[in-house]
Design a protein around this motif. Structure first.
Motif, PDB file in Angstrom:
ATOM      1  N   ASP A  25       0.804  -1.161  -0.029  1.00 57.57           N
ATOM      2  CA  ASP A  25      -0.033  -0.111  -0.081  1.00 57.57           C
ATOM      3  C   ASP A  25       0.747   1.322   0.237  1.00 57.57           C
ATOM      4  OD1 ASP A  25       0.949   0.375   2.738  1.00 57.57           O
ATOM      5  OD2 ASP A  25      -0.918  -0.194   3.624  1.00 57.57           O
ATOM      6  N   ALA A  26       0.341   2.293   0.078  1.00 56.84           N
ATOM      7  CA  ALA A  26       0.977   3.682  -0.210  1.00 56.84           C
ATOM      8  C   ALA A  26       1.842   4.161   1.147  1.00 56.84           C
ATOM      9  CB  ALA A  26       0.044   4.789  -0.341  1.00 56.84           C
ATOM     10  N   GLU A  27       1.655   3.475   2.334  1.00 56.50           N
ATOM     11  CA  GLU A  27       2.535   3.687   3.429  1.00 56.50           C
ATOM     12  C   GLU A  27       3.634   3.170   3.376  1.00 56.50           C
ATOM     13  OE1 GLU A  27       0.049   3.344   7.206  1.00 56.50           O
ATOM     14  OE2 GLU A  27      -0.270   5.323   6.232  1.00 56.50           O
ATOM     15  N   GLY A  28       4.144   2.139   2.283  1.00 59.32           N
ATOM     16  CA  GLY A  28       5.323   1.473   2.112  1.00 59.32           C
ATOM     17  C   GLY A  28       6.211   2.376   1.305  1.00 59.32           C
ATOM     18  N   GLU A  29       7.583   1.748   1.074  1.00 57.43           N
ATOM     19  CA  GLU A  29       8.451   2.077   0.378  1.00 57.43           C
ATOM     20  C   GLU A  29       8.205   1.546  -1.094  1.00 57.43           C
ATOM     21  OE1 GLU A  29      10.859   4.450   1.205  1.00 57.43           O
ATOM     22  OE2 GLU A  29       9.898   4.799   2.923  1.00 57.43           O
ATOM     23  N   ILE A  30       8.459   2.414  -2.132  1.00 53.70           N
ATOM     24  CA  ILE A  30       8.442   1.719  -3.576  1.00 53.70           C
ATOM     25  C   ILE A  30       9.673   0.737  -3.653  1.00 53.70           C
ATOM     26  CG2 ILE A  30       8.582   2.238  -5.988  1.00 53.70           C
ATOM     27  CD1 ILE A  30       7.033   5.040  -5.279  1.00 53.70           C
ATOM     28  N   VAL A  31       9.412  -0.393  -4.000  1.00 53.90           N
ATOM     29  CA  VAL A  31      10.569  -1.540  -4.349  1.00 53.90           C
ATOM     30  C   VAL A  31      10.780  -1.847  -5.670  1.00 53.90           C
ATOM     31  CG1 VAL A  31      10.382  -2.214  -1.803  1.00 53.90           C
ATOM     32  CG2 VAL A  31       8.990  -3.061  -3.720  1.00 53.90           C
ATOM     33  N   ALA A  32       9.835  -1.465  -6.587  1.00 53.71           N
ATOM     34  CA  ALA A  32       9.819  -1.798  -7.899  1.00 53.71           C
ATOM     35  C   ALA A  32       8.938  -0.960  -8.868  1.00 53.71           C
ATOM     36  CB  ALA A  32       9.556  -3.402  -8.322  1.00 53.71           C
ATOM     37  N   SER A  33       9.369  -0.613 -10.014  1.00 58.64           N
ATOM     38  CA  SER A  33       8.550   0.185 -11.027  1.00 58.64           C
ATOM     39  C   SER A  33       8.469  -0.472 -12.380  1.00 58.64           C
ATOM     40  CB  SER A  33       9.044   1.269 -11.127  1.00 58.64           C
ATOM     41  OG  SER A  33       8.982   2.206  -9.873  1.00 58.64           O
ATOM     42  N   THR A  38       3.297  -5.365 -14.246  1.00 59.99           N
ATOM     43  CA  THR A  38       3.606  -3.810 -14.005  1.00 59.99           C
ATOM     44  C   THR A  38       3.894  -3.558 -12.411  1.00 59.99           C
ATOM     45  OG1 THR A  38       1.279  -3.188 -13.154  1.00 59.99           O
ATOM     46  CG2 THR A  38       1.936  -3.067 -15.609  1.00 59.99           C
ATOM     47  N   GLY A  39       3.565  -4.416 -11.491  1.00 58.59           N
ATOM     48  CA  GLY A  39       3.482  -4.211 -10.349  1.00 58.59           C
ATOM     49  C   GLY A  39       2.145  -3.331  -9.667  1.00 58.59           C
ATOM     50  N   GLY A  40       1.848  -3.556  -8.455  1.00 59.99           N
ATOM     51  CA  GLY A  40       0.729  -2.631  -8.150  1.00 59.99           C
ATOM     52  C   GLY A  40       0.583  -2.599  -6.705  1.00 59.99           C
ATOM     53  N   HIS A  41       0.003  -1.504  -6.177  1.00 61.36           N
ATOM     54  CA  HIS A  41      -0.197  -1.315  -4.728  1.00 61.36           C
ATOM     55  C   HIS A  41      -1.454  -0.357  -4.563  1.00 61.36           C
ATOM     56  CE1 HIS A  41       1.720   2.432  -5.462  1.00 61.36           C
ATOM     57  NE2 HIS A  41       1.458   2.941  -4.662  1.00 61.36           N
ATOM     58  N   LEU A  42      -1.985  -0.488  -3.173  1.00 66.26           N
ATOM     59  CA  LEU A  42      -3.380   0.101  -2.711  1.00 66.26           C
ATOM     60  C   LEU A  42      -2.847   1.530  -2.405  1.00 66.26           C
ATOM     61  CD1 LEU A  42      -6.167  -0.869  -2.569  1.00 66.26           C
ATOM     62  CD2 LEU A  42      -5.635  -0.910  -0.010  1.00 66.26           C
ATOM     63  N   THR A  43      -3.449   2.745  -3.007  1.00 66.71           N
ATOM     64  CA  THR A  43      -3.504   4.024  -2.542  1.00 66.71           C
ATOM     65  C   THR A  43      -4.574   4.623  -1.924  1.00 66.71           C
ATOM     66  OG1 THR A  43      -4.318   4.777  -4.716  1.00 66.71           O
ATOM     67  CG2 THR A  43      -1.750   4.364  -4.616  1.00 66.71           C
ATOM     68  N   ALA A  44      -5.705   3.910  -1.689  1.00 67.68           N
ATOM     69  CA  ALA A  44      -6.825   4.654  -1.069  1.00 67.68           C
ATOM     70  C   ALA A  44      -7.664   3.252  -0.515  1.00 67.68           C
ATOM     71  CB  ALA A  44      -7.489   5.604  -1.725  1.00 67.68           C
ATOM     72  N   LEU A  45      -8.195   3.388   0.519  1.00 64.41           N
ATOM     73  CA  LEU A  45      -9.224   2.188   0.836  1.00 64.41           C
ATOM     74  C   LEU A  45     -10.229   2.847   1.832  1.00 64.41           C
ATOM     75  CD1 LEU A  45      -9.844  -0.793   0.554  1.00 64.41           C
ATOM     76  CD2 LEU A  45      -8.660  -1.117   2.682  1.00 64.41           C
ATOM     77  N   ARG A  46     -11.789   2.633   1.555  1.00 67.23           N
ATOM     78  CA  ARG A  46     -12.595   3.221   2.486  1.00 67.23           C
ATOM     79  C   ARG A  46     -13.569   1.694   2.489  1.00 67.23           C
ATOM     80  NH1 ARG A  46     -15.063   7.051   4.856  1.00 67.23           N
ATOM     81  NH2 ARG A  46     -17.048   7.744   4.861  1.00 67.23           N
TER      82      ARG A  46
END
Length: 288
Positions: free
Chosen positions: A81-89, A189-197
């Motif tokens: 998620d967006a709280e972590g460090e980017i490890v791959a692009s 592509t890699g992916g992560h969560l940037t918002a969750l409600r």
């Protein structure tokens, strides 16, 4: 303080425990707990039990949940998620709508899901997130979960990045962060969560939720009987059966399904939650 549920609209940046601590002060009791943790980044429905209603929480935690999520394709993080460090692009600019649909279809239905490395799952008695943050490699097993609906509402493209807004209806134990990670992985592509409600836990939706600010002004508790009637089948019993169930006895099954089932006295008082096994209804929790 009356026993009951409080449906909170959790603010961003608060842990679920932060909300529990706040409500302990507002309710004036230590007997406060929550059903189904929300990460600090997430907002929305957090169901809190006060006093005797803490005994409902384990049963409510097993119900279906609904989330509004934004998934960013093109970057992976160490927490998913967006709280972590980017490890791959990896550029998501070439991901077309058909490929996106296929990736989402593969993550819909009954699937096997590996929880995030940074999660509260215990491995050999230790929390996975504590092991991960200590630099240990955590081997988490895939678990069966159900994603009943994974509906995309918008796709926004920004060069190498693609943001996907979706509404997800899923079983208890489903990690939306893992869905984001796995979608990005399947598309290369890699992916992560940037918002969750979270918009719903079982029958409790945002329409019933109150902000922490509003609860500070006026502390509203959903009475236990009402909370149970909304969430589970209801069974009203005779005075004799009410006495029997109040003392932990069993009743004949009423054909209302396996349970939990709320059992109510003739005057409308909640007596117990029961489960039906064969021809009998056995107490899960007695409240009187």
């Amino acid at each position: 303080m009356n026993s009951g549920l409080v449906v909170v609209d959790k603010p961003a940046g608060w842990t679920s425990h932060d909300v529990v601590a706040k409500l302990r002060r507002l309710a004036g009791t230590r007997r406060v707990g929550h059903a189904g943790t929300l990460d600090p980044m997430a907002t929305g429905v957090l169901v809190i039990g006060v006093d005797k209603a803490t005994r409902l929480l384990g049963h409510l935690a097993l119900t279906e949940k609904v989330y509004d999520a934004t998934i960013r394709l093109g970057q992976s993080t160490d927490t998913d998620d967006a709280e972590g460090e980017i490890v791959a692009s990896g550029s998501a600019g070439a991901v077309g709508d058909d490929a996106l649909r296929e990736g989402i279809a593969a993550l819909t239905g009954e699937i096997q899901q590996v929880p995030p490395q940074v999660s509260a799952i215990k491995v050999d008695g230790k929390r996975a997130y504590k092991m991960a943050r200590a630099g240990e490699e955590v081997a988490l097993r895939a678990r069966p979960v159900t994603v009943r609906e994974f509906a995309v509402s918008d796709v926004r493209r920004h060069g190498d990045l693609v943001d996907v807004d979706a509404s997800i209806t899923c079983s208890s134990g489903t990690y939306i962060r893992s869905l984001a990670r796995d979608l990005g992985r399947s598309l290369g592509t890699g992916g992560h969560l940037t918002a969750l409600r979270r918009t719903r836990v079982g029958p409790y939706g945002l329409g019933m939720a109150r902000t922490v600010e509003r609860l500070t002004e006026e502390f509203e508790v959903l009475p236990m009987g009402e909370a149970v009637s909304v969430a589970f089948p209801r069974r009203d019993v005779s005075p004799d059966d009410a006495r029997r169930i109040a003392h932990g006895g069993r009743l004949p099954a009423a054909g209302l399904g396996p349970g939990p089932i709320g059992v109510f006295a003739p005057d409308g008082t909640l007596l117990a939650l029961v489960e039906e096994t064969g021809s009998v209804a056995k107490p899960l929790a007695v409240f009187v």
